[in-house]
Design an enzyme around this catalytic site. Sequence first.
Site, PDB file in Angstrom:
ATOM      1  N   PHE A 133      32.106  40.910  76.997  1.00 12.26           N
ATOM      2  CA  PHE A 133      30.970  40.314  76.323  1.00 12.26           C
ATOM      3  C   PHE A 133      31.151  40.379  74.814  1.00 12.26           C
ATOM      4  CE2 PHE A 133      26.487  40.188  74.984  1.00 12.26           C
ATOM      5  CZ  PHE A 133      26.101  39.059  75.661  1.00 12.26           C
ATOM      6  N   CYS A 153      56.366  18.222  69.780  1.00 14.97           N
ATOM      7  CA  CYS A 153      55.170  19.072  69.758  1.00 14.97           C
ATOM      8  C   CYS A 153      55.007  19.813  68.445  1.00 14.97           C
ATOM      9  CB  CYS A 153      55.167  20.027  70.958  1.00 14.97           C
ATOM     10  SG  CYS A 153      54.101  21.440  70.694  1.00 14.97           S
ATOM     11  N   HIS A 180      60.145  25.616  64.057  1.00 14.82           N
ATOM     12  CA  HIS A 180      61.438  25.072  64.494  1.00 14.82           C
ATOM     13  C   HIS A 180      62.518  26.153  64.415  1.00 14.82           C
ATOM     14  CE1 HIS A 180      59.263  21.463  64.231  1.00 14.82           C
ATOM     15  NE2 HIS A 180      59.685  20.988  63.079  1.00 14.82           N
ATOM     16  N   LEU A 219      65.197  22.529  68.162  1.00 17.09           N
ATOM     17  CA  LEU A 219      64.674  22.414  69.519  1.00 17.09           C
ATOM     18  C   LEU A 219      63.149  22.498  69.481  1.00 17.09           C
ATOM     19  CD1 LEU A 219      67.336  24.723  71.126  1.00 17.09           C
ATOM     20  CD2 LEU A 219      67.046  22.276  71.632  1.00 17.09           C
ATOM     21  N   CYS A 247      51.378  18.375  69.088  1.00 16.91           N
ATOM     22  CA  CYS A 247      50.387  19.409  69.412  1.00 16.91           C
ATOM     23  C   CYS A 247      50.111  20.355  68.250  1.00 16.91           C
ATOM     24  CB  CYS A 247      50.814  20.293  70.583  1.00 16.91           C
ATOM     25  SG  CYS A 247      52.049  19.646  71.674  1.00 16.91           S
TER      26      CYS A 247
END
Lengths: 521, 521
Positions: free
Chosen positions: A499, A78, A133, A74, A83
């Site tokens: 910061f 990507c 995966h 699944l 990605c």
Amino acid sequence: MDVRDRSFRTGEWRTIIDRAETGEIDEPIVNVDREDRREFDAIFVGGGAGGRFGSAYLRARGGRQLTIDRWPFLGGSCPHQACVPHHLFSESARELDLARSLSGRLWFGEFDEKRASMLAVIELFRSERNRAHAFMNWQSKEQLGMEYILNAPATVRDEHTVEVAGQRFHARNLVLGTGARTEVPEVPGVDLPGVFDFASLVEELDYEPNRCVIIGGSKVAVEYGSFFQAAGCPTTIVSRSPLMRTASLHHVDEDMRQFVVSGMRSRGMTILEGAEPVEITGNGRATGVVVRTAGGALHTFPADFVFLGTGERACSQPFVDTLGVEVDGRASIVVNPRMQTSVPGVYAIGDLIGPPMEMFKARKCGMAAARNIMGEPYEFDFSEYPDFLHSTYEVTWVGLTEAEARERYERVIVIQMPPPGMGLDETPLPCAEGSMLTAFTNPAASGFQKCVIDAVSRRVVGAHHVGFGAKTAFQYLDHLIHRPGGLTIDQMAEMNELFLNSEHFVQLCRLRAGQLDLTDL
Amino acid sequence: MDVRDRSFRTGEWRTIIDRAETGEIDEPIVNVDREDRREFDAIFVGGGAGGRFGSAYLRARGGRQLTIDRWPFLGGSCPHQACVPHHLFSESARELDLARSLSGRLWFGEFDEKRASMLAVIELFRSERNRAHAFMNWQSKEQLGMEYILNAPATVRDEHTVEVAGQRFHARNLVLGTGARTEVPEVPGVDLPGVFDFASLVEELDYEPNRCVIIGGSKVAVEYGSFFQAAGCPTTIVSRSPLMRTASLHHVDEDMRQFVVSGMRSRGMTILEGAEPVEITGNGRATGVVVRTAGGALHTFPADFVFLGTGERACSQPFVDTLGVEVDGRASIVVNPRMQTSVPGVYAIGDLIGPPMEMFKARKCGMAAARNIMGEPYEFDFSEYPDFLHSTYEVTWVGLTEAEARERYERVIVIQMPPPGMGLDETPLPCAEGSMLTAFTNPAASGFQKCVIDAVSRRVVGAHHVGFGAKTAFQYLDHLIHRPGGLTIDQMAEMNELFLNSEHFVQLCRLRAGQLDLTDL
């Protein structure tokens, strides 16, 4: 292979996926609860981002789903081809540039161009991608309670019936989510060996390219091209539109665009805008690209590696053929804001319904379909969203560009770093995590940022950033800017910055928030 | 040196600052508008973060201020000795670790330990730090309209009068912001050469240390120690309290802490908790530290470099002596939420009023003082805030720890990655920009994250992250969590993530948000 009663650890899943990919396991991987007599509320055809998140949401709502994917895992393209490798490549590009720019300084040895190899990075990805995966197979079953059948293509028979591995499953609804693939341009020679797209690159590349031409000016072109160049492969981009000024990218601020594109050029990339590919030449393998440049002249660029960055097109044809779902002129399935197609009971999600082909949209489409299927009317509007791409920077933006804001609002102020008129090399700002070494050795490259404010309402209407470490902030800025009442410069001034924060929006806004009549910074 | 009518570019400012630092310019740098006959609304004594932001805010409100600093630049210790070098050092640590961990792989050459040098990084900082100083002098004058006198110490004469370079200036109010310095522990030998704190390190270090002992367990100890170790200097931390479990750090989740501290140990650092320094040994220069370990035994750790990470103490004595301002037991000036001291018309801000000694607090203190001085009643409550530190990771957190949430709420759920019970090396998640190479070569080190949710109100009550690129998000998460109504898991599920987002909070929340009865993930 029935895995329903097994509780594999991720390492065991990894072995199963490896064996399925080599063909050693060629049967479906079946995780179906045969004792649950309930009808399926939905069958998700495609277990990518949209299908998996839609399935999870439907389960969480108490529904029953079945998710089917042709791959043995699944998560879809990507983590397998898109990605995730792109992020590994972009990080490699950034590190390669750093190693090159600091060659022989500090702890960096002399950079050895012979070690720069895109093939090595791709092979690293290929060898390890199954870890993610495996996690998703594990999570979907053990944590999310999903039912699924993997390693087997689904064939939709009618709006309630899907056939997989010879067996038919019925459901109240179908959710189609089989994605998109590269739109192959009609250029002679495009089928030659040596011509790749993002998917075939990670599957098939088996040599070290020496010279690359990219056809197209999509995000993928910018991102992969930046990696190829960093990995020692001189790269030329051939694009009809100016880079980052294509129809599929909205709200790209011109100053931000120029910082990014001039940065790509200064890294040695050749960028041809207003240019068209005429032919890919070859002798059994690509050897170059003939280009009609902006002036109309033909020019041949040698290349042993041609990459298609021409955008993607939905894989909708099977559903047009079987179900007769309506599609638009670019083959995207037409849906309403509930993700319903023209066929009752059939939903479509993700890249299959067209751009933006982004993760948030795919996943939220799945969620939207699940909610509607479970009886909760729910509409998903993705006309506005934050966006990003990589050059060797993280480039992120949300809301309006300066030009768009000036068209829409009477009085606009801009907070920008470095300030307009200041040479980039004059200041090492903005900088933060990820750009400190750059700021102290090459200040012109530390980054760029701009915040666009409607001076009357005092609302932040756009934010734009080139650098590192700011991307995640834009998810929340998007929420804040688009919530009722928006986000004012005064609210920004009240926030507690950490910061050095990668985007300096909070403190730069604070420097101006005291003004009753706001002015630029 | 009167600069009032000059409009220097940053390069010219840089030259002036350089010349002031070598003593070539030994007169005050004066930017005072002699034609403005208005009384000063405030004199800011100290032009650091608080003084500069307070001054900018007061100017923006239409007031008149004068800011005085002994250094030839505005911005204070942050860009000169504290936050900025620390960020450069932490980024160097991260890159050094990457270069070491990937030695001989991909484009990384064999790591040469002889090239790992903390002195080289410190010298790089020292040679370039004036760029940021120059920018702040430029910005404060040209963009913010401030008046200032630099390169000259201020002496407060009374609550309206400050003397600088033999001249007296009067104002309606004083704002004291002269910061803090390292609290030097009472350990014999602490004055030996070879004993440094964060300030003297960047000013004075002139040799390459071979072995370090850090006394104290503050943030600075964790951060600088991680850098020293990465720079090839084996480092031992001697701390009374467990690291990251000191009084000055609140809301540190125990799982997060363990991930960080065990990561430091696995990098080769020696961490002695429950231990006390007894003596710094030396022969004209530090040679080691005698430590009483947790068990009570005395042990001598050799060191040619001893670093004080014992926290800081406010520089309040001159104001106690002259003005009689009230201070607490740790010398911090006592103020009310308007930043008013016990002396009418005298405000104090920043590190001078005690912890947290963080940038957001200093700057917002300045803003709060400015607003009150300009007649706008304004209170600043900094009891809750997001926080961070660096190991070789960015470690960031906001809101409640899991344990705190379980004490406060009846039903708490946790969303965590990697999930509890899963070995870190089982999954390369979470990962994103900055951790991709790690995820694909050393998954156990990719990071850690936890989101804590009150299952009844469905509100996110805490968020904790170890990795890269997530820090900036926490500014906005802090705002969202603490706004009226807070931030629910359902609102998180609606956000538009920018995948791969460094913190996976949005999508992990979405995987559970469908549930009416929330459960862990």
